[in-house]
Design a protein around this motif. Structure first.
Motif, PDB file in Angstrom:
ATOM      1  N   GLY A 157       0.822  -1.207   0.000  1.00  0.00           N
ATOM      2  CA  GLY A 157       0.000   0.000   0.000  1.00  0.00           C
ATOM      3  C   GLY A 157       0.851   1.250   0.000  1.00  0.00           C
ATOM      4  N   CYS A 158       1.918   1.226   0.780  1.00  0.00           N
ATOM      5  CA  CYS A 158       2.833   2.377   0.820  1.00  0.00           C
ATOM      6  C   CYS A 158       3.509   2.574  -0.534  1.00  0.00           C
ATOM      7  CB  CYS A 158       3.872   2.173   1.918  1.00  0.00           C
ATOM      8  SG  CYS A 158       5.052   3.524   2.052  1.00  0.00           S
ATOM      9  N   ILE A 159       3.952   1.495  -1.156  1.00  0.00           N
ATOM     10  CA  ILE A 159       4.613   1.602  -2.457  1.00  0.00           C
ATOM     11  C   ILE A 159       3.635   2.119  -3.513  1.00  0.00           C
ATOM     12  CG2 ILE A 159       5.679   0.268  -4.325  1.00  0.00           C
ATOM     13  CD1 ILE A 159       6.889  -1.530  -2.115  1.00  0.00           C
ATOM     14  N   THR A 160       2.421   1.556  -3.526  1.00  0.00           N
ATOM     15  CA  THR A 160       1.431   1.970  -4.518  1.00  0.00           C
ATOM     16  C   THR A 160       1.003   3.417  -4.300  1.00  0.00           C
ATOM     17  OG1 THR A 160       0.631  -0.306  -4.654  1.00  0.00           O
ATOM     18  CG2 THR A 160      -0.814   1.408  -5.515  1.00  0.00           C
ATOM     19  N   GLY A 161       0.655   3.768  -3.066  1.00  0.00           N
ATOM     20  CA  GLY A 161       0.245   5.138  -2.773  1.00  0.00           C
ATOM     21  C   GLY A 161       1.347   6.140  -3.029  1.00  0.00           C
ATOM     22  N   GLY A 162       2.583   5.757  -2.694  1.00  0.00           N
ATOM     23  CA  GLY A 162       3.714   6.639  -2.950  1.00  0.00           C
ATOM     24  C   GLY A 162       3.956   6.835  -4.434  1.00  0.00           C
ATOM     25  N   GLY A 178       1.656   7.050   3.147  1.00  0.00           N
ATOM     26  CA  GLY A 178       1.080   6.863   4.482  1.00  0.00           C
ATOM     27  C   GLY A 178      -0.413   6.591   4.436  1.00  0.00           C
ATOM     28  N   GLY A 179      -1.123   7.335   3.600  1.00  0.00           N
ATOM     29  CA  GLY A 179      -2.572   7.152   3.525  1.00  0.00           C
ATOM     30  C   GLY A 179      -2.964   5.800   2.968  1.00  0.00           C
ATOM     31  N   PHE A 180      -2.317   5.388   1.892  1.00  0.00           N
ATOM     32  CA  PHE A 180      -2.650   4.104   1.279  1.00  0.00           C
ATOM     33  C   PHE A 180      -2.224   2.954   2.182  1.00  0.00           C
ATOM     34  CE2 PHE A 180      -4.206   3.216  -3.047  1.00  0.00           C
ATOM     35  CZ  PHE A 180      -4.320   1.853  -2.970  1.00  0.00           C
TER      36      PHE A 180
END
Length: 192
Positions: A157-162, A178-180
Motif C-alpha cells: 500500500g505504501c509503495i502503490t500510494g507513494g 502513508g494514507g494508502f
C-alpha cells in the motif's frame, strides 16, 4: 495405608502399589514438555474426508495463486468497481450534462447518459490501474518476504500510494504512501 500381606515362601512378591498421582506430573503430560502432539485429522473429528487432489486441481490452484492471475483479477475487479462508482457519482452530481455556454438549458437524457458513461469509464480505468499496481506489488512483496501477513499489504500500500502520489511531488508521495498504507492496514485488519 495397610502393609501388604506377607507372601508365601514360593510365591513372588506382589508389586508395590503405584505412587499417588501428583498434580504436577499430570500437568507435564497435558501441557508440559512430555505432552505428545496429536496429528490433526478432520476425519477423526467428524469432518468430511476430502480425497487427494488431482493434477488438474493442483494446476488450477497454482494458476490462481500466481501473480499474473491475481493482478488480472484485481484489474477486472477494479474496473467494474470503478465503473459503478463513476456512474454513481455522476448520477448524484448536479453538473452532469451542464453546458457552461448556456447555463439555463436543461440537459437532455442523452447528454446526461453520455457524461455518466465518460465518468464511469474514467473511474474504471483509474481503479483498474490502482488495483493491478497494488496486487502486483503485494504479490512481489509476499514472494520476497516468504510470508503472508498484514505487513505485505501495508508495504505494498505504501509503495502503490507513494508511486501514485509521487507524480504530484515528494510531499504528495509521502502522504500517498502513508494514507494508502493506513487504508490497506485497516482493510486487512477488517478482512482477517
Amino acid at each position: 495405608m495397610a502393609a501388604p500381606p506377607p507372601s508365601a515362601p514360593g510365591e513372588p512378591a506382589p508389586p508395590p502399589p503405584p505412587p499417588p498421582l501428583q498434580y504436577s506430573l499430570l500437568l507435564q503430560h497435558l501441557v508440559g514438555d512430555k505432552r505428545q502432539p496429536r496429528v490433526w485429522d478432520p476425519a477423526t473429528l467428524g469432518g468430511i474426508p476430502c480425497p487427494p487432489k488431482s493434477e488438474e486441481q493442483k494446476m488450477v490452484e497454482r494458476v490462481m495463486e500466481s501473480c499474473p492471475f491475481k493482478a488480472a483479477l484485481a484489474c477486472v475487479g477494479g474496473f467494474v468497481l470503478g465503473g459503478a462508482f463513476g456512474i454513481f457519482t455522476a448520477g448524484i452530481d448536479t453538473n452532469v450534462g451542464f453546458d457552461p455556454k448556456d447555463p439555463y438549458r436543461t440537459p437532455t437524457a442523452k447528454e446526461v447518459l453520455k457524461d455518466m458513461g465518460q465518468r464511469g469509464i474514467s473511474y474504471a480505468k483509474n481503479f483498474a490501474i490502482v488495483g493491478a499496481m497494488f496486487s502486483c506489488t503485494e504479490c512481489v512483496v509476499e514472494s520476497y518476504r516468504g510470508k503472508s501477513d498484514w505487513k505485505n499489504s501495508v508495504i505494498s500500500g505504501c509503495i502503490t500510494g507513494g508511486a501514485i502520489g509521487f507524480r504530484a511531488g515528494l510531499k504528495a508521495g509521502v502522504i500517498g504512501c502513508g494514507g494508502f498504507a493506513a487504508f490497506s492496514a485497516a482493510v486487512d485488519y477488517y478482512l482477517r
